[in-house]
Design a protein around this motif. Sequence first.
Motif, mmCIF file in Angstrom:
data_model
loop_
_atom_site.group_PDB
_atom_site.id
_atom_site.type_symbol
_atom_site.label_atom_id
_atom_site.label_comp_id
_atom_site.label_asym_id
_atom_site.label_seq_id
_atom_site.Cartn_x
_atom_site.Cartn_y
_atom_site.Cartn_z
ATOM 1 N N GLU A 218 8.965 7.764 3.522
ATOM 2 C CA GLU A 218 10.205 7.082 3.907
ATOM 3 C C GLU A 218 11.008 7.887 4.912
ATOM 4 O OE1 GLU A 218 11.872 5.957 0.097
ATOM 5 O OE2 GLU A 218 10.515 4.218 -0.014
ATOM 6 N N ARG A 219 10.978 9.215 4.774
ATOM 7 C CA ARG A 219 11.714 10.025 5.756
ATOM 8 C C ARG A 219 11.061 9.923 7.134
ATOM 9 N NH1 ARG A 219 13.662 16.336 5.150
ATOM 10 N NH2 ARG A 219 14.915 16.322 7.061
ATOM 11 N N LEU A 220 9.732 9.747 7.161
ATOM 12 C CA LEU A 220 9.037 9.562 8.448
ATOM 13 C C LEU A 220 9.413 8.225 9.095
ATOM 14 C CD1 LEU A 220 5.422 10.851 7.609
ATOM 15 C CD2 LEU A 220 6.949 11.804 9.368
ATOM 16 N N GLY A 221 9.865 7.282 8.259
ATOM 17 C CA GLY A 221 10.206 5.958 8.792
ATOM 18 C C GLY A 221 9.231 4.880 8.351
ATOM 19 N N GLY A 222 8.271 5.254 7.506
ATOM 20 C CA GLY A 222 7.275 4.293 7.039
ATOM 21 C C GLY A 222 7.733 3.547 5.797
ATOM 22 N N THR A 223 6.983 2.510 5.444
ATOM 23 C CA THR A 223 7.256 1.726 4.233
ATOM 24 C C THR A 223 6.190 2.051 3.193
ATOM 25 O OG1 THR A 223 8.218 -0.045 5.551
ATOM 26 C CG2 THR A 223 7.489 -0.623 3.320
ATOM 27 N N TYR A 224 6.634 2.477 2.013
ATOM 28 C CA TYR A 224 5.692 2.777 0.939
ATOM 29 C C TYR A 224 5.269 1.488 0.244
ATOM 30 C CZ TYR A 224 3.955 4.386 -3.599
ATOM 31 O OH TYR A 224 3.198 4.599 -4.721
ATOM 32 N N ILE A 225 3.971 1.339 0.022
ATOM 33 C CA ILE A 225 3.455 0.199 -0.737
ATOM 34 C C ILE A 225 2.720 0.744 -1.954
ATOM 35 C CG2 ILE A 225 1.874 -1.780 -0.718
ATOM 36 C CD1 ILE A 225 2.319 -1.987 2.301
ATOM 37 N N ASP A 226 3.132 0.293 -3.135
ATOM 38 C CA ASP A 226 2.477 0.707 -4.368
ATOM 39 C C ASP A 226 1.305 -0.238 -4.629
ATOM 40 O OD1 ASP A 226 1.690 1.143 -7.025
ATOM 41 O OD2 ASP A 226 3.709 1.797 -7.585
ATOM 42 N N SER A 227 0.095 0.284 -4.591
ATOM 43 C CA SER A 227 -1.096 -0.576 -4.711
ATOM 44 C C SER A 227 -1.195 -1.232 -6.083
ATOM 45 C CB SER A 227 -2.367 0.223 -4.427
ATOM 46 O OG SER A 227 -2.540 1.234 -5.395
ATOM 47 N N ARG A 228 -0.471 -0.691 -7.078
ATOM 48 C CA ARG A 228 -0.493 -1.322 -8.403
ATOM 49 C C ARG A 228 0.326 -2.608 -8.398
ATOM 50 N NH1 ARG A 228 1.556 4.090 -11.178
ATOM 51 N NH2 ARG A 228 2.989 3.725 -9.437
ATOM 52 N N GLU A 229 1.307 -2.679 -7.494
ATOM 53 C CA GLU A 229 2.115 -3.908 -7.369
ATOM 54 C C GLU A 229 1.571 -4.820 -6.282
ATOM 55 O OE1 GLU A 229 5.994 -2.429 -6.431
ATOM 56 O OE2 GLU A 229 6.135 -1.331 -8.322
ATOM 57 N N THR A 230 1.123 -4.223 -5.197
ATOM 58 C CA THR A 230 0.652 -4.989 -4.033
ATOM 59 C C THR A 230 -0.731 -4.502 -3.623
ATOM 60 O OG1 THR A 230 2.974 -5.008 -3.309
ATOM 61 C CG2 THR A 230 1.329 -5.801 -1.738
ATOM 62 N N PRO A 231 -1.772 -5.164 -4.129
ATOM 63 C CA PRO A 231 -3.123 -4.767 -3.706
ATOM 64 C C PRO A 231 -3.292 -4.979 -2.195
ATOM 65 C CG PRO A 231 -3.191 -6.308 -5.566
ATOM 66 C CD PRO A 231 -1.791 -6.297 -5.058
ATOM 67 N N VAL A 232 -4.249 -4.278 -1.632
ATOM 68 C CA VAL A 232 -4.430 -4.285 -0.171
ATOM 69 C C VAL A 232 -4.523 -5.701 0.399
ATOM 70 C CG1 VAL A 232 -5.975 -3.578 1.698
ATOM 71 C CG2 VAL A 232 -5.459 -1.988 -0.158
ATOM 72 N N ASP A 233 -5.264 -6.572 -0.294
ATOM 73 C CA ASP A 233 -5.456 -7.915 0.269
ATOM 74 C C ASP A 233 -4.222 -8.819 0.125
ATOM 75 O OD1 ASP A 233 -5.728 -8.120 -2.441
ATOM 76 O OD2 ASP A 233 -7.673 -9.128 -2.416
ATOM 77 N N ARG A 234 -3.191 -8.318 -0.570
ATOM 78 C CA ARG A 234 -1.947 -9.096 -0.684
ATOM 79 C C ARG A 234 -0.878 -8.587 0.279
ATOM 80 N NH1 ARG A 234 -3.169 -13.432 -2.059
ATOM 81 N NH2 ARG A 234 -1.016 -13.927 -2.577
ATOM 82 N N ILE A 235 -1.171 -7.555 1.001
ATOM 83 C CA ILE A 235 -0.174 -6.962 1.906
ATOM 84 C C ILE A 235 0.305 -7.952 2.980
ATOM 85 C CG2 ILE A 235 0.156 -5.154 3.672
ATOM 86 C CD1 ILE A 235 -1.369 -3.248 1.766
ATOM 87 N N PRO A 236 -0.579 -8.790 3.545
ATOM 88 C CA PRO A 236 -0.084 -9.765 4.531
ATOM 89 C C PRO A 236 1.003 -10.684 3.966
ATOM 90 C CG PRO A 236 -2.441 -9.554 4.737
ATOM 91 C CD PRO A 236 -2.058 -8.781 3.503
ATOM 92 N N ASP A 237 0.869 -11.090 2.710
ATOM 93 C CA ASP A 237 1.894 -11.945 2.105
ATOM 94 C C ASP A 237 3.165 -11.151 1.785
ATOM 95 O OD1 ASP A 237 0.341 -14.187 2.189
ATOM 96 O OD2 ASP A 237 -0.514 -13.873 0.184
ATOM 97 N N ALA A 238 2.993 -9.960 1.249
ATOM 98 C CA ALA A 238 4.143 -9.182 0.805
ATOM 99 C C ALA A 238 4.883 -8.524 1.962
ATOM 100 C CB ALA A 238 3.688 -8.111 -0.191
ATOM 101 N N HIS A 239 4.156 -8.175 3.023
ATOM 102 C CA HIS A 239 4.776 -7.485 4.166
ATOM 103 C C HIS A 239 4.373 -8.207 5.456
ATOM 104 C CE1 HIS A 239 6.192 -4.150 1.658
ATOM 105 N NE2 HIS A 239 5.054 -4.304 1.003
ATOM 106 N N GLU A 240 3.236 -7.824 6.005
ATOM 107 C CA GLU A 240 2.709 -8.504 7.191
ATOM 108 C C GLU A 240 1.244 -8.112 7.328
ATOM 109 O OE1 GLU A 240 3.893 -6.909 11.105
ATOM 110 O OE2 GLU A 240 4.866 -5.242 10.061
#
Lengths: 356, 356
Positions: A218-240
């Motif tokens: 987060e300090r770098l400016g990135g967005t953390y995604i917890d794979s237990r909440e958002t599996p990789v194949d759901r990232i387009p729906d949850a983020h982009e």
Amino acid sequence: MKAIIVRRGNSHPELAEVPDPLPESGEALLRTLRVGIDGTDHEVIHGNHGENPEGDDYQILGHEAVAVVEDANGTDLTEGELVVPTVRRPPNGTNDYFKQGEPDMAPDGHYVERGIVGAHGYMSELFTSSPEFLVSVPDSFAEYGFLVEPISNSEKAFEHAFASRSAFEWNPQSALVLGNGPLGLLTLAMLETPSSPFERNYCLGRRDRPDRTIEIIERLGGTYIDSRETPVDRIPDAHEAVDFVYEATGYAKHAFETVDALTPNGVGALLGIPSDWEFKIDGGRLHRELVLQNKALFGSVNSNISQFEAAKVRLSEFPDWFFDAFVTGVYAPSEVETAFATGDESIKTVVEFDTL
Amino acid sequence: MKAIIVRRGNSHPELAEVPDPLPESGEALLRTLRVGIDGTDHEVIHGNHGENPEGDDYQILGHEAVAVVEDANGTDLTEGELVVPTVRRPPNGTNDYFKQGEPDMAPDGHYVERGIVGAHGYMSELFTSSPEFLVSVPDSFAEYGFLVEPISNSEKAFEHAFASRSAFEWNPQSALVLGNGPLGLLTLAMLETPSSPFERNYCLGRRDRPDRTIEIIERLGGTYIDSRETPVDRIPDAHEAVDFVYEATGYAKHAFETVDALTPNGVGALLGIPSDWEFKIDGGRLHRELVLQNKALFGSVNSNISQFEAAKVRLSEFPDWFFDAFVTGVYAPSEVETAFATGDESIKTVVEFDTL
């Protein structure tokens, strides 16, 4: 001299006394400052990477180093000059891959790797190397220059990613790093440097807050995604859906889920090295998505000298705070056990043999 | 005018009388000579490709055409000039993909495809088109110019394959075409042209001898591989690991077996469009092979005007005998049923509306 080695049949590193290396003609003698520890070292320790150097029943570990020229030995190096060594060496005489400056593209049997397979590494007070495998770095790199090696692997992956999309106008804006281990965090830092074209970067992990890696993300400016909440194949729906995926988990399902995380015309770079693992996929759907959406996947290993040079430039763009947050331990060779211990509090540890 | 159409709800092509098209300002009127039939036409007939053109309850089929300028209608075309039309058109006004000359890279919703989705095709006595979507070809292309379109798809795949390997010195010598259907055979013919860098080419099918496609493969100079005897992942043992794989089967397991057929640093182009299909893979091993051997996979669909131009040059390199062997039937529009019939004796069939 002192060296951190793993003996044949053992699966732990130890500090040992080994013979000083003698530079051959055309080789310089280097005095080691710092050597970083990464996942590959642990694989070497657990015997997953094959042979010791010919004739020895032990291997000196370490492939992420920064060192000083101790004895130029007739080469055009300057004594006291700071250098970072590359990893691959020709096995017996040279070959076309090395002649072309592309040892990273050499197949099995056409290289040894210092500290990994068939050649001693850099975790020793001294080592030798031909100057062609050394990148000169400024004195300001004495502490963190060992990061040039891991960064160079990502430089190669970036280069191949852009190449793979060079047959058309590709203007990527978003990237997803799979994995918040050291390589994942370094790669996120690269994506967040001022010269990076990527504007929105995500980093996937599975850690609870508070967590040092999430703080860095987060300090770098990135967005953390917890794979237990958002599996990789759901990232387009949850983020982009993202233009570029960089896989640094070694979790094989991620290689295939990458296809789903990509936007049309996107590309995924795979860098993890998983073991055999059978599982079910919807291969028809993945195949069809790749085709109809012009998606690409490629694997990438190691790096060449031009990518070390690029990493050197990149490292100088990193914010100062990053190094203190990222390097969680600097240990003397005698503290080998602590240096190699892993845990959620540890990100990157380094063994310090000497200072400038 | 006469046209070969498929009506909404039907799953067979029929000859019908439809209104003559009226060229809008900036469009020319074209008189169709020949239109090739391919697997995509059969998918359109079976309703796998979505919508009819807006407002119509039928779709004119066909996307592989060669035609003559009937009425230039104020464009800079010359009446009597021979042309090959491209397939994609902007859906409502233009967009960046079309402006950049890369409609092949446009994602869903940013294009319609003539004869495939949302726009009428070329299987009619007349059609209209803006000149920017037409490639001028010499009169010698009157009979086989309809092959420029399928060849252009492979030109794109070749271009992307070389791009994906352009970050290092890649000198491919061997190629494997998966599939001995029309696209597979055309691609093998491309690989065997004098200007091709590929020296050893293989083509996979599952036919018993004697067979017309095997005869073409061998006459072109390729090696036929029967997938029933030698599965894709066994090809390296039985023949050699190849630098380039071109998948034109739409058989999803082939997409993943491609990784095993490739030599280190090789690349696989996927062009088939399979349906959903779940199966088990050793995902860990495939992922690891991709990484440690720097292998790449990508999907490719459609083509742009520069790839049509490249296909035009390529087609002129084909040996004369190829066309007679490859085109197994030339049918009048009234013979629509026979033209669309498939079977082992048929390779490529074409509907002839007119001649030069």
